[in-house]
Design a protein around this motif. Structure first.
Motif, PDB file in Angstrom:
ATOM      1  N   CYS A   2       0.850  -1.177   0.000  1.00 33.25           N
ATOM      2  CA  CYS A   2       0.000   0.000   0.000  1.00 33.25           C
ATOM      3  C   CYS A   2       0.895   1.240   0.000  1.00 33.25           C
ATOM      4  O   CYS A   2       1.840   1.335   0.788  1.00 33.25           O
ATOM      5  CB  CYS A   2      -0.902  -0.016   1.233  1.00 33.25           C
ATOM      6  SG  CYS A   2      -2.009   1.387   1.344  1.00 33.25           S
ATOM      7  N   MET A   4       0.835   5.582  -0.040  1.00 33.67           N
ATOM      8  CA  MET A   4       0.030   6.775   0.180  1.00 33.67           C
ATOM      9  C   MET A   4       0.704   7.979  -0.474  1.00 33.67           C
ATOM     10  O   MET A   4       1.909   8.183  -0.309  1.00 33.67           O
ATOM     11  CB  MET A   4      -0.146   7.046   1.674  1.00 33.67           C
ATOM     12  CG  MET A   4      -0.938   8.305   1.980  1.00 33.67           C
ATOM     13  SD  MET A   4      -1.132   8.618   3.769  1.00 33.67           S
ATOM     14  CE  MET A   4      -2.527   7.551   4.118  1.00 33.67           C
ATOM     15  N   ASN A  28      -1.979  -0.954  -3.642  1.00 31.39           N
ATOM     16  CA  ASN A  28      -3.162  -0.163  -3.376  1.00 31.39           C
ATOM     17  C   ASN A  28      -2.634   1.245  -3.167  1.00 31.39           C
ATOM     18  O   ASN A  28      -1.671   1.441  -2.422  1.00 31.39           O
ATOM     19  CB  ASN A  28      -3.875  -0.650  -2.117  1.00 31.39           C
ATOM     20  CG  ASN A  28      -4.494  -2.010  -2.322  1.00 31.39           C
ATOM     21  OD1 ASN A  28      -5.337  -2.170  -3.183  1.00 31.39           O
ATOM     22  ND2 ASN A  28      -4.069  -2.973  -1.542  1.00 31.39           N
ATOM     23  N   ILE A  30      -3.415   5.035  -1.935  1.00 31.67           N
ATOM     24  CA  ILE A  30      -4.291   5.912  -1.174  1.00 31.67           C
ATOM     25  C   ILE A  30      -3.840   7.334  -1.464  1.00 31.67           C
ATOM     26  O   ILE A  30      -2.663   7.654  -1.331  1.00 31.67           O
ATOM     27  CB  ILE A  30      -4.176   5.635   0.333  1.00 31.67           C
ATOM     28  CG1 ILE A  30      -4.556   4.191   0.634  1.00 31.67           C
ATOM     29  CG2 ILE A  30      -5.023   6.613   1.139  1.00 31.67           C
ATOM     30  CD1 ILE A  30      -4.047   3.697   1.961  1.00 31.67           C
ATOM     31  N   GLU A  32      -4.381  11.226  -0.410  1.00 33.48           N
ATOM     32  CA  GLU A  32      -4.926  12.205   0.531  1.00 33.48           C
ATOM     33  C   GLU A  32      -4.443  13.573   0.073  1.00 33.48           C
ATOM     34  O   GLU A  32      -3.260  13.755  -0.182  1.00 33.48           O
ATOM     35  CB  GLU A  32      -4.470  11.922   1.965  1.00 33.48           C
ATOM     36  CG  GLU A  32      -4.903  10.571   2.504  1.00 33.48           C
ATOM     37  CD  GLU A  32      -6.411  10.406   2.670  1.00 33.48           C
ATOM     38  OE1 GLU A  32      -7.168  11.382   2.473  1.00 33.48           O
ATOM     39  OE2 GLU A  32      -6.838   9.284   2.995  1.00 33.48           O
ATOM     40  N   TYR A  41      -6.543   9.499   8.337  1.00 32.94           N
ATOM     41  CA  TYR A  41      -6.497   8.125   7.822  1.00 32.94           C
ATOM     42  C   TYR A  41      -5.589   7.269   8.705  1.00 32.94           C
ATOM     43  O   TYR A  41      -5.974   6.178   9.124  1.00 32.94           O
ATOM     44  CB  TYR A  41      -5.989   8.112   6.380  1.00 32.94           C
ATOM     45  CG  TYR A  41      -5.890   6.710   5.810  1.00 32.94           C
ATOM     46  CD1 TYR A  41      -6.950   6.165   5.094  1.00 32.94           C
ATOM     47  CD2 TYR A  41      -4.762   5.914   6.016  1.00 32.94           C
ATOM     48  CE1 TYR A  41      -6.883   4.873   4.582  1.00 32.94           C
ATOM     49  CE2 TYR A  41      -4.682   4.620   5.516  1.00 32.94           C
ATOM     50  CZ  TYR A  41      -5.748   4.108   4.806  1.00 32.94           C
ATOM     51  OH  TYR A  41      -5.667   2.819   4.318  1.00 32.94           O
ATOM     52  N   ASN A  50      -8.230  -0.121   8.074  1.00 33.56           N
ATOM     53  CA  ASN A  50      -7.708   0.412   6.816  1.00 33.56           C
ATOM     54  C   ASN A  50      -6.362  -0.215   6.494  1.00 33.56           C
ATOM     55  O   ASN A  50      -5.640  -0.659   7.397  1.00 33.56           O
ATOM     56  CB  ASN A  50      -7.507   1.931   6.917  1.00 33.56           C
ATOM     57  CG  ASN A  50      -8.805   2.698   6.980  1.00 33.56           C
ATOM     58  OD1 ASN A  50      -9.851   2.201   6.579  1.00 33.56           O
ATOM     59  ND2 ASN A  50      -8.749   3.911   7.481  1.00 33.56           N
TER      60      ASN A  50
END
Length: 131
Positions: A2, A4, A28, A30, A32, A41, A50
């Protein structure tokens, strides 16, 4: 895995998401658009089940809470939340002073100038993620 992205620029986020996907990482992503949203988050990660990012790309210049303010708040998060997360500054600034300031934070592992490229992604992956 993941990843971000914390950046207020929608075009940069779109481009960087595309580059991450082109690097063929099963990720994945994310996105923001503010430091405050990213902290929300991360703080609710455990409660809401999450995904935990393994890598955060953080922009410096954002309205509201800039990257430096985010790092200040991030350093106060519980160590269970911060553990295993690699923070890389991703910014348009290439000044040595900005890089030195970024690298003075214990939580910052790297400094990259925009735009994020597939080669840069692969280099970061090999340096910080691949065991």
């Amino acid at each position: 895995m993941c990843i971000m992205l914390i950046d207020d620029d929608k075009n940069d986020n779109f481009f960087h998401e595309r580059e991450i996907k082109k690097a063929n990482f099963e990720s994945n992503i994310i996105v923001e658009e503010s430091g405050t949203e990213a902290l929300d988050y991360l703080n609710s990660m455990i409660k809401k089940n999450n995904l935990k990012p393994i890598l955060i790309f953080l922009d410096i210049n954002m309205p509201g809470m800039n990257g430096w303010e985010f790092l200040d708040e991030y350093s106060r998060l519980d160590t269970d939340i911060r553990s295993g997360i690699v923070v890389v500054m991703l910014t348009t600034s290439d000044s040595p002073e900005t890089k030195a300031k970024a690298m003075s934070w214990d939580s910052v592992s790297g400094f990259v100038t925009k735009p994020l490229t597939r080669d840069t992604m692969e280099s970061l992956y090999n340096k910080y993620i691949k065991y």
